[in-house]
Design a protein around this motif. Structure first.
Motif, PDB file in Angstrom:
ATOM      1  N   GLN A  85       0.829  -1.210   0.000  1.00  0.00           N
ATOM      2  CA  GLN A  85       0.000   0.000   0.000  1.00  0.00           C
ATOM      3  C   GLN A  85       0.862   1.258   0.000  1.00  0.00           C
ATOM      4  OE1 GLN A  85      -3.335   0.561  -0.323  1.00  0.00           O
ATOM      5  NE2 GLN A  85      -3.329  -1.613  -0.865  1.00  0.00           N
ATOM      6  N   LEU A  86       1.925   1.243   0.789  1.00  0.00           N
ATOM      7  CA  LEU A  86       2.834   2.393   0.829  1.00  0.00           C
ATOM      8  C   LEU A  86       3.466   2.611  -0.537  1.00  0.00           C
ATOM      9  CD1 LEU A  86       4.221   4.623   2.481  1.00  0.00           C
ATOM     10  CD2 LEU A  86       5.980   2.945   3.090  1.00  0.00           C
ATOM     11  N   ALA A  87       3.920   1.543  -1.175  1.00  0.00           N
ATOM     12  CA  ALA A  87       4.520   1.658  -2.514  1.00  0.00           C
ATOM     13  C   ALA A  87       3.502   2.199  -3.502  1.00  0.00           C
ATOM     14  CB  ALA A  87       5.043   0.302  -2.974  1.00  0.00           C
ATOM     15  N   SER A  88       2.267   1.758  -3.379  1.00  0.00           N
ATOM     16  CA  SER A  88       1.204   2.239  -4.270  1.00  0.00           C
ATOM     17  C   SER A  88       0.961   3.742  -4.066  1.00  0.00           C
ATOM     18  CB  SER A  88      -0.078   1.454  -3.986  1.00  0.00           C
ATOM     19  OG  SER A  88      -1.161   2.001  -4.667  1.00  0.00           O
ATOM     20  N   LYS A  89       0.935   4.168  -2.815  1.00  0.00           N
ATOM     21  CA  LYS A  89       0.731   5.602  -2.527  1.00  0.00           C
ATOM     22  C   LYS A  89       1.909   6.427  -3.044  1.00  0.00           C
ATOM     23  CE  LYS A  89      -2.985   4.847  -0.062  1.00  0.00           C
ATOM     24  NZ  LYS A  89      -4.205   4.654  -0.777  1.00  0.00           N
ATOM     25  N   LEU A  90       3.120   5.924  -2.863  1.00  0.00           N
ATOM     26  CA  LEU A  90       4.295   6.643  -3.353  1.00  0.00           C
ATOM     27  C   LEU A  90       4.303   6.733  -4.873  1.00  0.00           C
ATOM     28  CD1 LEU A  90       7.004   5.252  -0.926  1.00  0.00           C
ATOM     29  CD2 LEU A  90       6.246   7.631  -1.091  1.00  0.00           C
TER      30      LEU A  90
END
Length: 183
Positions: A168-173
Motif C-alpha cells: 500500500q505504501l509503494a502504491s501511494k508513493l
C-alpha cells in the motif's frame, strides 16, 4: 545473597509484582514496552515529541489502572489500546489548532518535499492499522515477535500485515507527481 529476590520476567509476573507495590516491576514493563508505545502513538500523531508525550501519558494511565487488568499476560495489548486512545485524543486536539492556522497544508511546503517528506505524506494516506505496523517495525525497530505481542496476533500475521502495508505504501508513493503531490 541473603534476602535477594530476582525480578520476575514474564509480563504476567511483572504486572502482579507491580500491583503488589513493587515499583521495579512496573519499571521493567516500562522499559520493555516504551518503544512500542511511542511507535503506536507516532503512527497516529506523526510527531516524535507528541508521541513520546502520549506514551508517557499512556503509562501513567496504565500505572493507575493496572489492578483492573484481568489477563495480566496481555499487558502489551492493553497498553497499546490505552496508547491509541491517548494519541487519538491528542491528535484531535492538535488538529483543531493546526487547521485554524492554515487551510491548505500543501501550500506551506514551498514545493520542497524530500524523500522523507514524501514517505510521511504517503504514510498519512494509509489506514491506521497499516501505518501502525510500519511505524512499529521501521521507526520503533520492533521485531516481529515484539509486534505480535503488542498487537495480540501471530508472527505470521505480522508478516502478512507488513507485506500488505508495504504494498500500500509503494502504491501511494507511485501516485505522487514530481512536486510531491498526489495525482
Amino acid at each position: 545473597m541473603a534476602g535477594y529476590t530476582p525480578l520476575p520476567s514474564s509480563d504476567a509476573e511483572l504486572v502482579q509484582a507491580a500491583c503488589a507495590g513493587d515499583i521495579d516491576g512496573f519499571r521493567k514493563l516500562y522499559e520493555r514496552y516504551y518503544k512500542m508505545a511511542v511507535g503506536i502513538a507516532r503512527s497516529r500523531l506523526n510527531d516524535q515529541h507528541l508521541a513520546e508525550d502520549a506514551a508517557q501519558e499512556a503509562f501513567a494511565i496504565a500505572c493507575r489502572r493496572l489492578s483492573l487488568l484481568r489477563n495480566t499476560s496481555r499487558f502489551p495489548e492493553w497498553l497499546g489500546t490505552i496508547c491509541r486512545r491517548v494519541a487519538t485524543k491528542m491528535g484531535r486536539s492538535r488538529n483543531g489548532h493546526i487547521q485554524t492556522m492554515t487551510a491548505d497544508p500543501i501550500a506551506q511546503t514551498d514545493n520542497d518535499t524530500g524523500p522523507g517528506e514524501e514517505i510521511h505524506q504517503a504514510l498519512d494516506r494509509l489506514s491506521d492499522a497499516e501505518r501502525e505496523i510500519l511505524y512499529l517495525h521501521y521507526f520503533s525497530g520492533l521485531s516481529y515477535d515484539e509486534i505480535a505481542a503488542a498487537l495480540g496476533i501471530s508472527h505470521q500475521a505480522v508478516h502478512g500485515r507488513l507485506q500488505r502495508a508495504r504494498r500500500q505504501l509503494a502504491s501511494k508513493l507511485a501516485t505522487l507527481d514530481t512536486e510531491g503531490r498526489y495525482r
